[in-house]
Design a protein around this motif. Structure first.
Motif, short mmCIF file in Angstrom:
data_model
loop_
_atom_site.label_atom_id
_atom_site.label_comp_id
_atom_site.label_asym_id
_atom_site.label_seq_id
_atom_site.Cartn_x
_atom_site.Cartn_y
_atom_site.Cartn_z
N MET A 1 -55.31 25.18 -52.48
CA MET A 1 -56.50 24.92 -51.68
C MET A 1 -56.21 25.29 -50.23
N ILE A 2 -57.17 25.95 -49.62
CA ILE A 2 -57.07 26.38 -48.24
C ILE A 2 -57.89 25.42 -47.39
N GLU A 3 -57.30 24.91 -46.29
CA GLU A 3 -58.02 24.05 -45.35
C GLU A 3 -58.47 24.90 -44.17
N ILE A 4 -59.75 24.81 -43.84
CA ILE A 4 -60.31 25.60 -42.76
C ILE A 4 -61.01 24.68 -41.77
N TYR A 5 -60.55 24.72 -40.54
CA TYR A 5 -61.17 23.94 -39.46
C TYR A 5 -61.97 24.91 -38.60
N THR A 6 -63.25 24.60 -38.37
CA THR A 6 -64.09 25.49 -37.56
C THR A 6 -64.71 24.72 -36.41
N ASP A 7 -64.94 25.46 -35.32
CA ASP A 7 -65.65 24.88 -34.18
C ASP A 7 -66.36 25.99 -33.44
N GLY A 8 -67.51 25.66 -32.91
CA GLY A 8 -68.26 26.56 -32.06
C GLY A 8 -68.42 25.92 -30.70
N ALA A 9 -68.48 26.75 -29.67
CA ALA A 9 -68.65 26.24 -28.31
C ALA A 9 -69.54 27.20 -27.54
N ALA A 10 -70.30 26.65 -26.60
CA ALA A 10 -71.15 27.46 -25.74
C ALA A 10 -71.06 26.95 -24.32
N SER A 11 -71.03 27.87 -23.38
CA SER A 11 -71.03 27.52 -21.97
C SER A 11 -72.46 27.72 -21.47
N GLY A 12 -73.25 26.66 -21.57
CA GLY A 12 -74.68 26.74 -21.31
C GLY A 12 -75.42 26.59 -22.62
N ASP A 13 -76.73 26.43 -22.55
CA ASP A 13 -77.48 26.24 -23.80
C ASP A 13 -78.81 26.99 -23.73
N PRO A 14 -78.90 28.23 -24.12
CA PRO A 14 -77.79 29.04 -24.65
C PRO A 14 -76.89 29.56 -23.52
#
Length: 129
Positions: A1-14
């Motif tokens: 089994m492969i563990e995958i950690y993901t995250d997204g980030a934005a500087s401003g919205d959008p």
């Protein structure tokens, strides 16, 4: 089994956005940062999962995937396979299509403090753009 950690980030919205992906494959650890262009933070979170699935198709075909994200929105939408928000429908469709190429795909919400590697990689993508 492969563990995958993901995250997204934005500087401003959008604003300038990035995706961070941290993969644990047994004793091997892999780190990826992707500049995503101008997106909202939520869109970046969805794209992080999409990019991770694309990576897994290339590097870990036919593996069991266990995703972890600190985005309750993304986890809820993917688990329910439904969203009313038109901005996220095509992103959800990409995730569902790509995840079906694996024997098993799981996604689980985790607190931000357990997602520091992916967070660092997402922020790195913004600053290196």
């Amino acid at each position: 089994m492969i563990e995958i950690y993901t995250d997204g980030a934005a500087s401003g919205d959008p604003g300038l956005s990035g995706a961070g992906i941290y993969i644990i494959d047994g004793s091997n650890k892999h780190e990826y940062s992707y500049h995503l262009g101008k997106l909202s933070n939520h869109e970046a979170e969805f794209w992080a999962v999409i990019k991770a699935l694309e990576l897994c198709k290339q590097q870990f075909p036919n593996e069991i995937l266990s995703f972890r994200s600190d985005s309750k929105l993304v986890v809820d939408v993917v688990e329910k396979e439904f969203t009313k928000n038109v901005k996220y429908i095509h992103l959800l469709e990409k995730i569902l299509k790509n995840s079906k190429e694996f024997p098993h795909f799981f996604i689980k919400w985790i607190p931000e403090k357990q997602n520091k590697h992916a967070d660092r990689l997402a922020r790195k993508a913004i600053h290196n753009s």
